[in-house]
Design an enzyme around this catalytic site. Structure first.
Site, PDB file in Angstrom:
ATOM      1  CG  ASN A  18      65.261  79.120 112.081  1.00 10.73           C
ATOM      2  OD1 ASN A  18      65.060  78.151 111.347  1.00 10.73           O
ATOM      3  ND2 ASN A  18      64.604  80.255 111.958  1.00 10.73           N
ATOM      4  N   GLY A  19      67.752  76.883 110.877  1.00 18.63           N
ATOM      5  CA  GLY A  19      68.517  76.876 109.618  1.00 18.63           C
ATOM      6  C   GLY A  19      69.040  75.489 109.322  1.00 18.63           C
TER       7      GLY A  19
ATOM      8  CD  GLU B 161      50.192  77.196  91.179  1.00 25.21           C
ATOM      9  OE1 GLU B 161      49.496  76.182  90.981  1.00 25.21           O
ATOM     10  OE2 GLU B 161      50.239  77.769  92.287  1.00 25.21           O
TER      11      GLU B 161
ATOM     12  CE  LYS C  12      48.512  79.822  94.561  1.00 25.01           C
ATOM     13  NZ  LYS C  12      48.560  78.514  94.126  1.00 25.01           N
TER      14      LYS C  12
ATOM     15  CD1 TRP D 128      60.265  73.237 108.728  1.00 22.59           C
ATOM     16  CD2 TRP D 128      58.142  73.289 109.427  1.00 22.59           C
ATOM     17  NE1 TRP D 128      59.477  72.951 107.666  1.00 22.59           N
ATOM     18  CE2 TRP D 128      58.169  72.972 108.045  1.00 22.59           C
ATOM     19  CE3 TRP D 128      56.918  73.361 110.051  1.00 22.59           C
ATOM     20  CZ2 TRP D 128      57.007  72.745 107.308  1.00 22.59           C
ATOM     21  CZ3 TRP D 128      55.762  73.139 109.324  1.00 22.59           C
ATOM     22  CH2 TRP D 128      55.813  72.823 107.971  1.00 22.59           C
TER      23      TRP D 128
ATOM     24  CD  GLU E  81      44.520  78.691  95.735  1.00 22.55           C
ATOM     25  OE1 GLU E  81      44.054  77.959  96.614  1.00 22.55           O
ATOM     26  OE2 GLU E  81      45.637  78.514  95.249  1.00 22.55           O
TER      27      GLU E  81
ATOM     28  CE  LYS F 288      49.335  75.815 102.975  1.00 24.34           C
ATOM     29  NZ  LYS F 288      49.584  76.328 101.612  1.00 24.34           N
TER      30      LYS F 288
ATOM     31  CG  HIS G  32      41.137  72.851  68.561  1.00 27.97           C
ATOM     32  ND1 HIS G  32      40.928  72.320  67.310  1.00 27.97           N
ATOM     33  CD2 HIS G  32      42.472  73.047  68.649  1.00 27.97           C
ATOM     34  CE1 HIS G  32      42.084  72.153  66.689  1.00 27.97           C
ATOM     35  NE2 HIS G  32      43.037  72.592  67.479  1.00 27.97           N
TER      36      HIS G  32
ATOM     37  NE  ARG H 279      59.034  81.060 113.240  1.00 27.03           N
ATOM     38  CZ  ARG H 279      59.940  81.867 112.684  1.00 27.03           C
ATOM     39  NH1 ARG H 279      59.729  83.161 112.703  1.00 27.03           N
ATOM     40  NH2 ARG H 279      61.016  81.401 112.129  1.00 27.03           N
TER      41      ARG H 279
ATOM     42  CB  CYS I 156      63.277  76.465 114.181  1.00 27.02           C
ATOM     43  SG  CYS I 156      63.691  75.005 113.232  1.00 27.02           S
TER      44      CYS I 156
HETATM   45  C1  AGP Z   1      47.132  75.565  96.215  1.00 29.71           C
HETATM   46  O1  AGP Z   1      47.221  76.993  96.209  1.00 29.71           O
HETATM   47  C2  AGP Z   1      45.941  75.068  96.971  1.00 29.71           C
HETATM   48  N1  AGP Z   1      45.941  75.535  98.303  1.00 29.71           N
HETATM   49  C3  AGP Z   1      45.708  73.583  96.831  1.00 29.71           C
HETATM   50  O2  AGP Z   1      45.485  73.328  95.481  1.00 29.71           O
HETATM   51  C4  AGP Z   1      46.866  72.656  97.282  1.00 29.71           C
HETATM   52  O3  AGP Z   1      47.954  72.797  96.402  1.00 29.71           O
HETATM   53  C5  AGP Z   1      46.362  71.203  97.227  1.00 29.71           C
HETATM   54  O4  AGP Z   1      45.312  71.069  98.158  1.00 29.71           O
HETATM   55  C6  AGP Z   1      47.451  70.182  97.512  1.00 29.71           C
HETATM   56  O5  AGP Z   1      47.917  70.365  98.817  1.00 29.71           O
HETATM   57  P1  AGP Z   1      49.252  69.577  99.241  1.00 29.71           P
HETATM   58  O6  AGP Z   1      50.347  70.089  98.380  1.00 29.71           O
HETATM   59  O7  AGP Z   1      49.435  69.913 100.704  1.00 29.71           O
HETATM   60  O8  AGP Z   1      49.028  68.118  99.022  1.00 29.71           O
END
Ligand code: AGP
Length: 609
Positions: free
Chosen positions: A100-101, A482, A486, A74, A489, A604, A505, A27, A2
């Site tokens: 906030n918290g 993962e 990272k 939030w 992307e 995002k 393989h 934020r 928040c």
């Molecule tokens: C992760 O770094 C990416 N930005 C992307 O894969 C993300 O995790 C995916 O679009 C899922 O988003 P969500 O968790 O908001 O559903």
């Protein structure tokens, strides 16, 4: 997280409050409100949605008072709504608070206050605070606030305003940020520097346990015992843009470093005081419910999908329930075998990912029980699922998901252990041991974050390679996926994650001299096999960077570089293994001059198919 603002001086408080909240919009929030002491009464206005909705409500009725507080919420407890928005007041609007918290003991406090006749109107944890103040106030504002703080458990930054004390705002800080901006004949309060940077660069940054008594021409800092604290003025040298990132160069780095707190917040309230039980009151499952489940799907996209892969391990290992993990975009079109004995768990940071939402709706159409794990209260997925448990990571701004991932791992682990304790598939002693190790994770993440130099060096050395491989077995393979995502992307390097045992393989054909390979070797149960795979790639002159648990003296014998992370149970170590991989991706992207927070082609929240 928040946003909080406060003003006391000679000007119209509402002007600063609205401008300050606007500076904190980045934020992320779902509602907002302000309160101004107008002498006769305290004016309060709140609105769900964007700040503009609040400004519309105030358009012809801006309060004239010179002391006020404001908040962007939030949501953690209680859905986004006008009523749940802050500020919150006591029964007679003599006291107003923004927070906030998370107040962990708010339920027993609320029940006690209701039994004494207090009337509550919101679903929030925060609302107990003004009612507690009403209960203990005897004329001394500071003493009453101190008495209230002694009753609270949890994390909070709080600002108190009292109708009877129109010359004073009181601030209290515990685990969440709070800054006092020092002006001339006026003083400012904010949860974040961007809100005040256009008014003053002279600040007090409050520390945990400190209380600020703010008047228009003085600021006094005391501790919880009421003793004066000698506070140094902090001069803010950042520009406005840097201030939004809390001094970090990018939101991604800020959010990587927020992980200890995000993980701690997500765990908070969900472990019994004696440390023996996982408490998921939002679910209230029992043996009969679990007996009615013969299959579990975990469905998600991207990073959330990778968290789901880890969740499979946890639920199968601890709760001994069959789990399938699927990409939402595949699952939704495959006419999955789902019925009323299927539990479908969807994971989504944003709670708005189109494929995941569609998979959730398809699951409900087929009769499945549904549970959502999401970071956004009131999101489409949170509202669509029958049940929801929230990560409390706070807003995640960078496109690359970091603190959402680690908090998702925490929740899927706690869910698995919760199920295991219901089914009796984990002994009390093992549960106590795992919970004890779980509570150490935030500090261990902090420890992992404390030495980034070796990772920066690798990123500079190998940041211009066009191909990087990540290999691992078991949970290391899940985290390798993962780590590769990272790197891809945000640095645009072609990174690929491979199960170590699968290299021979096909993929081994690509491992030639100088190819960087990040080898995860933290899973003790498959360590020897992992080591032999590492020797395989080393024998082809790859440059191998190992990720190992402290105390591993074997790996260094074969590798050029090893990054050590604190040791813990192999089930929990993914929470630590991922941190150097996040940092490696971040510094590689910096090396290549990429736009870290907003990488090309990506959004995002993917709200389209
Ligand atoms: C992760 O770094 C990416 N930005 C992307 O894969 C993300 O995790 C995916 O679009 C899922 O988003 P969500 O968790 O908001 O559903």
């Amino acid at each position: 997280m928040c946003g909080i603002v406060g003003y006391i001086g000679d000007k119209r408080a509402a002007d600063f409050l609205l401008e300050g909240l606007t500076k904190l919009e980045y934020r992320g929030y779902d509602s907002a409100g302000i309160a101004v002491n107008c002498g006769e009464n305290i004016f309060v206005e709140k609105s769900v949605g964007r700040l503009d909705s609040l400004k519309d409500k105030l358009k012809y009725r801006m309060p004239g008072g010179v002391i006020g507080i404001g908040h962007t919420r939030w949501a953690t407890h209680g859905r986004p709504s006008d009523i749940n928005a802050h500020p919150h007041t006591d029964c007679n609007k003599n006291f107003v608070v923004v927070h906030n918290g998370i107040i962990e003991n708010y339920m027993p406090l609320k029940e006690e206050l209701i039994s004494r006749g207090h009337k509550f109107i919101s679903e929030t944890d925060t609302e107990v605070v003004p009612h507690l103040l009403e209960e203990v106030y005897r004329g001394d504002f500071v003493e009453a606030v101190r008495e209230v703080l002694n009753k609270l458990e949890g994390s909070y930054s709080l600002v108190f305003m009292s109708k009877e004390n129109p010359d004073t705002l009181i601030c209290a800080k515990q685990d969440n940020p709070l800054v006092i901006g020092l002006g001339k004949g006026e003083n400012f309060i904010a949860s974040d520097i961007p809100a005040i940077i256009n008014y003053t660069r002279q600040t007090y940054i409050l520390n945990d346990g400190e209380i600020a008594i703010v008047k228009k021409d003085s600021v006094k800092i005391i501790n919880r015992r009421g003793e004066p604290v000698d506070k140094k003025i902090f001069h803010v040298s950042w520009n406005a843009e840097a201030a939004e990132k809390g001094g970090y160069e990018h939101f991604m780095l800020k959010e990587i470093n927020e992980q200890p707190k995000a993980v701690r917040d997500t765990m908070s309230k969900r472990i019994s005081k004696d440390g023996t039980k996982i408490l998921l009151d939002e679910l209230n499952w029992d043996k009969d419910f679990l007996a009615g489940i013969d299959k579990i799907y975990i469905v998600a996209c991207g990073t959330a999908y990778h968290a789901g892969l880890v969740g499979k391990f946890y639920i199968e290992k601890l709760a001994r329930k069959l789990v399938e993990v699927d990409l939402a975009s595949e699952y939704r079109y495959r006419n999955p075998i789902v019925d009323e004995k299927t539990l479908v768990i969807v994971i989504s940071q944003s709670g708005e990912t189109s494929d995941t939402l569609a998979a959730l709706k398809e699951s409900k159409r087929l009769g499945a029980k549904t549970l959502a794990i999401t970071n956004v209260v009131g999101s489409s997925i949170a509202r669509e699922a029958e049940q929801v448990i929230h990560t409390w990571a706070g807003p995640e701004i960078a496109v690359a998901s970091t603190k959402a991932y680690t908090t998702q791992l925490i929740l899927v682990f706690m869910l698995a252990l919760y199920m295991a304790q219901i089914n009796g598939t984990v002994s009390e002693q093992r549960a106590r041991e795992l919970i004890g190790l779980l509570k150490k994770i935030p500090a261990q993440i902090s420890e992992t974050l404390s030495d980034v130099e070796p990772i920066k060096t690798f990123a500079r050395q190998y940041g211009f390679n066009e191909d990087v491989f990540y290999i691992g077995r078991s949970l290391d393979y899940c985290v390798a996926l993962e780590g590769a995502l990272k790197l891809k992307e945000i640095s645009y390097i072609h990174a690929e994650a491979y199960a170590s045992g699968e290299l021979k393989h096909g993929t081994l054909a690509l491992i030639v001299e100088g190819v960087p390979v990040i080898a995860l070797a933290t899973q003790k149960s498959v360590y020897e096999k992992t080591l032999s795979n590492i020797k395989e790639v080393k024998a082809r002159d790859a440059v191998v960077i190992g990720i190992a648990a402290e105390g591993d003296t074997e790996l260094e014998k074969y590798l050029d570089h090893v990054i050590f992370i604190p040791d813990t149970d192999e089930l929990l170590i993914p929470l630590l293994t991922v941190v150097p991989l996040q940092l490696l991706a971040y510094y590689a992207a910096i090396t290549r001059g990429c736009d870290v927070d907003k990488p090309r082609n990506l959004a995002k929240s993917v709200t389209v198919e």
